[in-house]
Design a protein around this motif. Structure first.
Motif, PDB file in Angstrom:
ATOM      1  N   MET A   1      51.268 -41.056 -13.015  1.00  0.00           N
ATOM      2  CA  MET A   1      50.028 -40.312 -12.617  1.00  0.00           C
ATOM      3  C   MET A   1      50.832 -39.221 -11.890  1.00  0.00           C
ATOM      4  O   MET A   1      51.781 -38.742 -11.136  1.00  0.00           O
ATOM      5  N   ASN A   2      49.980 -38.252 -12.220  1.00  0.00           N
ATOM      6  CA  ASN A   2      50.282 -36.832 -11.911  1.00  0.00           C
ATOM      7  C   ASN A   2      50.102 -36.513 -10.301  1.00  0.00           C
ATOM      8  O   ASN A   2      47.991 -36.889 -10.157  1.00  0.00           O
ATOM      9  N   TYR A   3      50.293 -36.058  -9.076  1.00  0.00           N
ATOM     10  CA  TYR A   3      49.721 -36.581  -7.716  1.00  0.00           C
ATOM     11  C   TYR A   3      49.905 -35.514  -7.247  1.00  0.00           C
ATOM     12  O   TYR A   3      49.694 -34.746  -5.901  1.00  0.00           O
ATOM     13  N   ILE A   4      50.033 -33.626  -8.192  1.00  0.00           N
ATOM     14  CA  ILE A   4      49.564 -32.775  -7.380  1.00  0.00           C
ATOM     15  C   ILE A   4      48.750 -31.881  -8.461  1.00  0.00           C
ATOM     16  O   ILE A   4      48.778 -31.898  -9.087  1.00  0.00           O
ATOM     17  N   SER A   5      48.411 -31.749  -7.449  1.00  0.00           N
ATOM     18  CA  SER A   5      47.157 -30.247  -8.053  1.00  0.00           C
ATOM     19  C   SER A   5      47.325 -29.477  -7.238  1.00  0.00           C
ATOM     20  O   SER A   5      47.604 -29.057  -5.966  1.00  0.00           O
ATOM     21  N   SER A   6      46.921 -27.677  -8.406  1.00  0.00           N
ATOM     22  CA  SER A   6      46.883 -26.797  -7.071  1.00  0.00           C
ATOM     23  C   SER A   6      45.790 -26.605  -6.364  1.00  0.00           C
ATOM     24  O   SER A   6      44.374 -26.696  -6.506  1.00  0.00           O
ATOM     25  N   LEU A   7      46.061 -25.382  -6.352  1.00  0.00           N
ATOM     26  CA  LEU A   7      44.935 -24.650  -5.024  1.00  0.00           C
ATOM     27  C   LEU A   7      43.254 -25.129  -5.633  1.00  0.00           C
ATOM     28  O   LEU A   7      42.344 -24.896  -4.810  1.00  0.00           O
ATOM     29  N   ALA A   8      43.596 -25.013  -7.562  1.00  0.00           N
ATOM     30  CA  ALA A   8      42.411 -24.008  -7.967  1.00  0.00           C
ATOM     31  C   ALA A   8      41.614 -25.890  -8.302  1.00  0.00           C
ATOM     32  O   ALA A   8      40.112 -25.802  -8.324  1.00  0.00           O
ATOM     33  N   THR A   9      42.593 -27.045  -8.492  1.00  0.00           N
ATOM     34  CA  THR A   9      42.054 -27.765  -8.823  1.00  0.00           C
ATOM     35  C   THR A   9      41.805 -28.856  -7.553  1.00  0.00           C
ATOM     36  O   THR A   9      41.176 -29.920  -7.954  1.00  0.00           O
ATOM     37  N   VAL A  10      42.063 -28.602  -6.821  1.00  0.00           N
ATOM     38  CA  VAL A  10      41.659 -29.649  -4.905  1.00  0.00           C
ATOM     39  C   VAL A  10      40.651 -29.696  -5.058  1.00  0.00           C
ATOM     40  O   VAL A  10      39.457 -28.557  -4.686  1.00  0.00           O
ATOM     41  N   ALA A  11      39.573 -30.892  -4.911  1.00  0.00           N
ATOM     42  CA  ALA A  11      38.368 -30.980  -4.469  1.00  0.00           C
ATOM     43  C   ALA A  11      37.754 -32.158  -4.142  1.00  0.00           C
ATOM     44  O   ALA A  11      38.721 -32.972  -4.405  1.00  0.00           O
ATOM     45  N   THR A  12      36.875 -32.462  -3.611  1.00  0.00           N
ATOM     46  CA  THR A  12      36.117 -33.442  -3.126  1.00  0.00           C
ATOM     47  C   THR A  12      34.688 -33.145  -3.247  1.00  0.00           C
ATOM     48  O   THR A  12      34.021 -32.110  -3.648  1.00  0.00           O
ATOM     49  N   ASP A  13      33.941 -34.596  -4.189  1.00  0.00           N
ATOM     50  CA  ASP A  13      32.285 -34.243  -4.195  1.00  0.00           C
ATOM     51  C   ASP A  13      31.204 -34.995  -2.781  1.00  0.00           C
ATOM     52  O   ASP A  13      30.418 -35.449  -2.940  1.00  0.00           O
ATOM     53  N   LEU A  14      32.414 -35.151  -1.603  1.00  0.00           N
ATOM     54  CA  LEU A  14      32.199 -34.908  -0.083  1.00  0.00           C
ATOM     55  C   LEU A  14      31.516 -33.988   0.091  1.00  0.00           C
ATOM     56  O   LEU A  14      31.876 -32.560   0.084  1.00  0.00           O
ATOM     57  N   GLN A  15      30.764 -33.968   1.038  1.00  0.00           N
ATOM     58  CA  GLN A  15      29.663 -33.213   2.159  1.00  0.00           C
ATOM     59  C   GLN A  15      30.942 -32.883   3.027  1.00  0.00           C
ATOM     60  O   GLN A  15      31.770 -33.391   3.859  1.00  0.00           O
ATOM     61  N   PRO A  16      31.069 -31.250   2.989  1.00  0.00           N
ATOM     62  CA  PRO A  16      32.153 -31.011   4.053  1.00  0.00           C
ATOM     63  C   PRO A  16      31.705 -31.467   5.183  1.00  0.00           C
ATOM     64  O   PRO A  16      30.798 -30.952   6.062  1.00  0.00           O
ATOM     65  N   ALA A  17      32.427 -31.919   6.338  1.00  0.00           N
ATOM     66  CA  ALA A  17      32.440 -32.046   7.723  1.00  0.00           C
ATOM     67  C   ALA A  17      33.243 -30.838   8.639  1.00  0.00           C
ATOM     68  O   ALA A  17      32.234 -30.330   9.411  1.00  0.00           O
ATOM     69  N   VAL A  18      33.596 -30.355   7.505  1.00  0.00           N
ATOM     70  CA  VAL A  18      34.247 -28.627   8.493  1.00  0.00           C
ATOM     71  C   VAL A  18      34.286 -27.338   7.148  1.00  0.00           C
ATOM     72  O   VAL A  18      35.088 -28.093   5.935  1.00  0.00           O
ATOM     73  N   SER A  19      34.008 -26.696   7.859  1.00  0.00           N
ATOM     74  CA  SER A  19      33.599 -25.280   6.887  1.00  0.00           C
ATOM     75  C   SER A  19      34.189 -24.314   7.563  1.00  0.00           C
ATOM     76  O   SER A  19      33.696 -23.480   7.828  1.00  0.00           O
ATOM     77  N   VAL A  20      35.492 -23.511   6.832  1.00  0.00           N
ATOM     78  CA  VAL A  20      35.334 -22.045   7.112  1.00  0.00           C
ATOM     79  C   VAL A  20      35.571 -20.955   5.925  1.00  0.00           C
ATOM     80  O   VAL A  20      35.931 -21.327   4.674  1.00  0.00           O
ATOM     81  N   ARG A  21      34.758 -19.920   6.177  1.00  0.00           N
ATOM     82  CA  ARG A  21      34.319 -18.839   5.388  1.00  0.00           C
ATOM     83  C   ARG A  21      35.219 -17.841   6.336  1.00  0.00           C
ATOM     84  O   ARG A  21      34.649 -16.864   7.321  1.00  0.00           O
ATOM     85  N   GLY A  22      35.902 -17.289   5.215  1.00  0.00           N
ATOM     86  CA  GLY A  22      36.286 -16.095   5.860  1.00  0.00           C
ATOM     87  C   GLY A  22      36.459 -15.482   6.951  1.00  0.00           C
ATOM     88  O   GLY A  22      36.340 -14.497   7.383  1.00  0.00           O
ATOM     89  N   LEU A  23      37.908 -16.498   7.557  1.00  0.00           N
ATOM     90  CA  LEU A  23      38.188 -16.504   8.636  1.00  0.00           C
ATOM     91  C   LEU A  23      38.923 -15.453   9.057  1.00  0.00           C
ATOM     92  O   LEU A  23      40.274 -15.860   7.864  1.00  0.00           O
ATOM     93  N   SER A  24      39.079 -14.323   9.994  1.00  0.00           N
ATOM     94  CA  SER A  24      40.211 -13.553   9.980  1.00  0.00           C
ATOM     95  C   SER A  24      40.314 -13.591  11.345  1.00  0.00           C
ATOM     96  O   SER A  24      39.741 -13.476  12.137  1.00  0.00           O
ATOM     97  N   ARG A  25      41.605 -13.354  11.812  1.00  0.00           N
ATOM     98  CA  ARG A  25      41.541 -12.887  13.518  1.00  0.00           C
ATOM     99  C   ARG A  25      43.734 -12.367  13.373  1.00  0.00           C
ATOM    100  O   ARG A  25      44.831 -12.248  12.672  1.00  0.00           O
ATOM    101  N   ARG A  26      43.385 -11.648  14.114  1.00  0.00           N
ATOM    102  CA  ARG A  26      44.445  -9.920  14.245  1.00  0.00           C
ATOM    103  C   ARG A  26      45.112 -10.244  15.817  1.00  0.00           C
ATOM    104  O   ARG A  26      43.946 -10.763  16.793  1.00  0.00           O
TER     105      ARG A  26
END
Length: 244
Positions: A1-26
């Motif tokens: 079994m391939n246990y490794i997923s790339s950034l592009a392929t890690v996904a979930t069908d569940l509704q996100p409990a936490v969502s971060v979009r475009g967060l920048s901090r300097r």
């Protein structure tokens, strides 16, 4: 079994409990600590956040917990959120049950005792914080978070100052509590093995960006000697810039 997923392929069908979009901090005129970061955590998902010092891990957690203002980007978190820090941050002039009650407005002594029993600290309900061992103090801090019945629990290297045996006990406790309550969890850690033992997914930060995400679909309980565990450890270490 391939246990490794790339950034592009890690996904979930569940509704996100936490969502971060475009967060920048300097800070000041320096380079951004977080740079247009996007991250989702599904309901009931356990995510480990890894990265070198200065990669933005604690900055992200402080933004998620509301300790730092969000001036660029958007964050959506459950109202029922709680955080446990590396230091227990117990008030020495209040007994353990009183410290636990601080986690939730309107909590009672009975509520505190119940959650202390759940973390294995029922026998220390009336103790003063300064009489607790390091592991006991972290259990009390965990109880103070759990009394909120959080839908999102943030753990900021909560076991880093503990000895190896106590750390193992605390990891087992957190795993058992998560499997019982199924809240979304974000664990900030420097320990690759800890991430692999506990998490469903490991997120590697580098210079404010997500460098990699690794799906950890190993069956629980997990063993260090499992070839798949060893394979994942090597993969994560490479993402962290460590050549075994």
């Amino acid at each position: 079994m391939n246990y490794i997923s790339s950034l592009a392929t890690v996904a979930t069908d569940l509704q996100p409990a936490v969502s971060v979009r475009g967060l920048s901090r300097r800070f000041g005129n320096g380079s951004p600590v977080l740079d247009k970061l996007n991250l989702d955590i599904a309901q009931g998902e356990f995510v480990a956040l890894l990265g070198r010092s200065g990669s933005g891990k604690s900055t992200l957690l402080r933004a998620l917990s509301g300790l730092d203002p969000v001036r660029e980007g958007q964050i959506s978190c459950p109202q029922e959120s709680a955080v446990v820090f590396q230091e227990s941050r117990l008030l020495p002039w209040k007994k353990v049950w009183q410290n636990v009650m601080l986690g939730k407005a309107g909590a009672t002594r009975s509520d505190a005792r119940q959650v202390l029993e759940e973390v294995g600290l029922g026998h220390r309900t009336d103790a003063w914080p300064l009489t607790l061992s390091g592991g006991e103090a972290q259990r009390a801090a965990l109880a103070r978070a759990l009394i909120r019945e959080p839908k999102f629990l943030m753990l900021d290297e909560p076991f880093a100052a503990l000895d190896a045996l106590t750390r193992l006990h605390m990891q087992n406790l957190v795993s058992a509590l998560w499997q019982r309550h199924k809240s979304a969890v974000l664990l900030v850690t420097h320990d690759v093995d800890e991430a692999l033992l506990l998490a469903d997914r490991a997120v590697v930060l580098e210079k404010g960006h997500i460098r990699a995400e690794v799906s950890i679909s190993l069956p629980r309980p997990r063993r260090h000697y499992d070839p798949a565990f060893v394979h994942l450890r090597s993969a994560l270490l490479k993402h962290l810039g460590v050549d075994e």
